[in-house]
Design an enzyme around this catalytic site. Sequence first.
Site, PDB file in Angstrom:
ATOM      1  CB  SER A  97      -0.874   0.058   1.254  1.00 39.45           C
ATOM      2  OG  SER A  97      -1.637  -1.099   1.389  1.00 39.45           O
ATOM      3  CG  HIS A 139      -2.387  -0.264  -4.108  1.00 38.20           C
ATOM      4  ND1 HIS A 139      -2.975   0.953  -3.897  1.00 38.20           N
ATOM      5  CD2 HIS A 139      -2.487  -0.934  -2.935  1.00 38.20           C
ATOM      6  CE1 HIS A 139      -3.408   1.022  -2.657  1.00 38.20           C
ATOM      7  NE2 HIS A 139      -3.125  -0.104  -2.053  1.00 38.20           N
ATOM      8  CD  GLU A 165      -3.211   3.857  -6.561  1.00 38.77           C
ATOM      9  OE1 GLU A 165      -2.723   4.993  -6.675  1.00 38.77           O
ATOM     10  OE2 GLU A 165      -3.346   3.301  -5.456  1.00 38.77           O
ATOM     11  CG  ASN A 210      -3.936   4.235   0.169  1.00 44.43           C
ATOM     12  OD1 ASN A 210      -5.156   4.396   0.107  1.00 44.43           O
ATOM     13  ND2 ASN A 210      -3.393   3.044   0.311  1.00 44.43           N
TER      14      ASN A 210
END
Length: 697
Positions: A409, A430, A442, A480
Amino acid sequence: MSEPVTYRLEGRIALVTIDNQPVNALSHAVREGLDGAITRFAGDDAAEALLLTGAGRVFLGGADITEFGKPPRAPSLPDVITAIEGLEKPVIAAIHGVALGGGLEVALGAHYRLAMPGTSLGLPEVKLGILPGAGGTQRAPRLVGVAAALDMITSGTPIGPEKALEIGLIDRIGSGDDPAAAGLAYAEELLAAGAQARPVGALPMPQDAPELFEARRAALEKSARGEIAPLTALDAVRAATRLPIGEGLEEERRLFQQLLDSPQRAGMIHAFFNDRKVAKLPEIAGVAPRDFASVGVIGGGTMGAGIATAALLAGLRVSLVERDADAAERARATIEKNLAAAVKRGKLGQERRDAILSGALDCVTGYEVLGGADVIIEAVFESMDVKKEVFAQIDRVARPGTVLATNTSYLDINEIARATSRPQDVIGLHFFSPAHVMKLLEIVVAGKTAPEVTATAFALGKALGKTCVRAGVCDGFIGNRILSHYRAAADHMVLDGASPYQIDAALRDFGFPMGPYQVADLAGLDIGYMTRQRKADQRHERDRYPGWADTLYEMGRLGQKSGRGYYIYDEQSPRGRLDPEVEEIIAAEREAQGIRPRDFTDEEIVERYMAAMVNEGARVVDEGIAQRPLDVDVTLLYGYGFPRHRGGPMHYADTAGLGVIRDRIQRYAGGDDHFWQVAPLLARLADDQSTFASLNG
Ligand code: CAA
Ligand code: NAI
């Protein structure tokens, strides 16, 4: 350029073919061509019936979306369709591939409809923020009844030919693989039986059903999350029950125009084109992906089991490696549960499920099995040491040319790649939780990743049904990283006096399915706690700290999984109810930090939250982590619940005006000039009175 509409006599039948590749969109040239064909047919004594077909893969993909927002050019599609319907000799539509939106409306203007097997028939306009504006809302209820028409029009979901035949939308399912041949045979059959013109518009007005409309309205108000198109489409269908066809069509046009002019339409069409642009990257144009048929997954926890499920559903073979036999067995049980849910939802047949479980899935403990994998995806604990150890092991067993992916992450993928002897094969994939459900992937391209590996990652993502966004390496990649910034803005508002419940409600009203504190409860408050721990040594002395969140974690309030987080979850409130104790904990934190709480309006909450999102989005683009603003928009839409009708945060900012957003940030900086600093790209574009869209290419 060849003619977009051709007219040819096949015996006594006029075969009219629309050819405007790739999807036969009903552009101005096509409408003109159709107009000419109608006039010619009306005066052609040798032609006893007209057969409408589409060339290439599909019948008609709908109105030409690129013309929306531009000045209208005659003949309009509604006029063309009314002219088709008004022909005195029978008109037949032979449909294959898709008949969507205006494409299906053309078919509704015909007198008879035949669809080939596997065809998709739908009125998806609400997904573009509009409604069927070429007679669909008036003709569909006359043909299939109010309830079935509302199903199609307010959901936008297409149906197959079997269902279409059942509800009366089509008259026949064709056979063979040549729609024109099937259509000609059907037309001959109709003529032999003495069939006449049979306009749908002349069918009796459908009966009004006030209770049905009210029930549907109530359901849509709940599910539409601020979208106006489904409710306006409902009004248009209601008009069909009250007005004769001519007036109904006028009312439909009025409502259509209203939606066409709305910012929601602009947002949804921005999203439509972004869905297609996002995977078009110069770095992989013309680069052939490597073949892949088998995937190795390391780690079978929350993410690994979900990733394995996604791969199995896409028809790939999966070998999953866990630390011990118990963990491997648990992973297998989770995957079985996921597949059973897919069977229940009709996404997977029972037979295929059985075949997958007996032949396509292996859950084991040794790494050797990975020697047979084309792509290996690591999903073990989020620890650099553990990941490096795992990649060193993969390096020993994987075949040359295997793509080596990590689902990390936040961690530095360049460092992970250095643990192998082949950094060119290492990439980030991801996924989002649950990985077999969430659409976003991603694809994180590291410093040494080979273009062929990136191309393979995009091909794999597509095979898994994901929307893939290219990201660069940084803490949190695109999504994120931006999330941590706007979450911080929300936390600052809580510190300054807003309640988390007010923030959640304001953002739901904006169109998010959940507010940030509901999301925190869903993910688990331990995740945020761990992130704060991980970043503790990077904390700046002027960073404002949400100490109450640590208190909640330390009290064992982990969110939904422990029954308490920001909200209380129990039998009487499975979706969570407010908890005054949380407000007290927050109030104590404010006092400890010497903050005098103030009130926030919902408007200010949304503006601050969005300003933080846009500002960090601008930095992410400026640094090349996202290649274009549209990559930020797609990421937020598919991974973070951003309301589609607003197009994405960067589109939102363009709509509000970049100068307006910059000024807001400068104003907020008056209270905190550490957190609120205008991103250089935002400042440059605002000074030039430009837009993020100008960078989308
Ligand atoms: N108008 C203009 N361009 C369109 C288009 C349309 N209706 N539909 C698709 N395209 C373009 C796409 O942007 C894409 O262009 P690029 O190659 O430049 O990216 C190209 O056609 C191919 O499209 P896809 O990649 O989506 O191809 P596909 O084979 O995966 O899917 C499709 C084909 C199912 C038709 C899909 O494109 C689709 O769903 N299109 C939209 C259909 C739709 O919503 N129609 C309703 C239009 S609104 C309307 O009709 C209003 C009205 O009532 C008058
Ligand atoms: P998890 O704790 O649920 O699962 C990790 C699994 O890896 C455990 O089952 C563990 O037994 C196994 N494992 C650990 N070391 C191993 C080894 N050496 N060999 C084989 N298996 C091993 O963790 P989760 O949530 O699945 O996360 C995995 C990765 O995915 C992390 O890097 C995380 O940051 C990332 N991620 C997590 C998301 C989430 O929402 N949970 C979302 C996106 C990415």
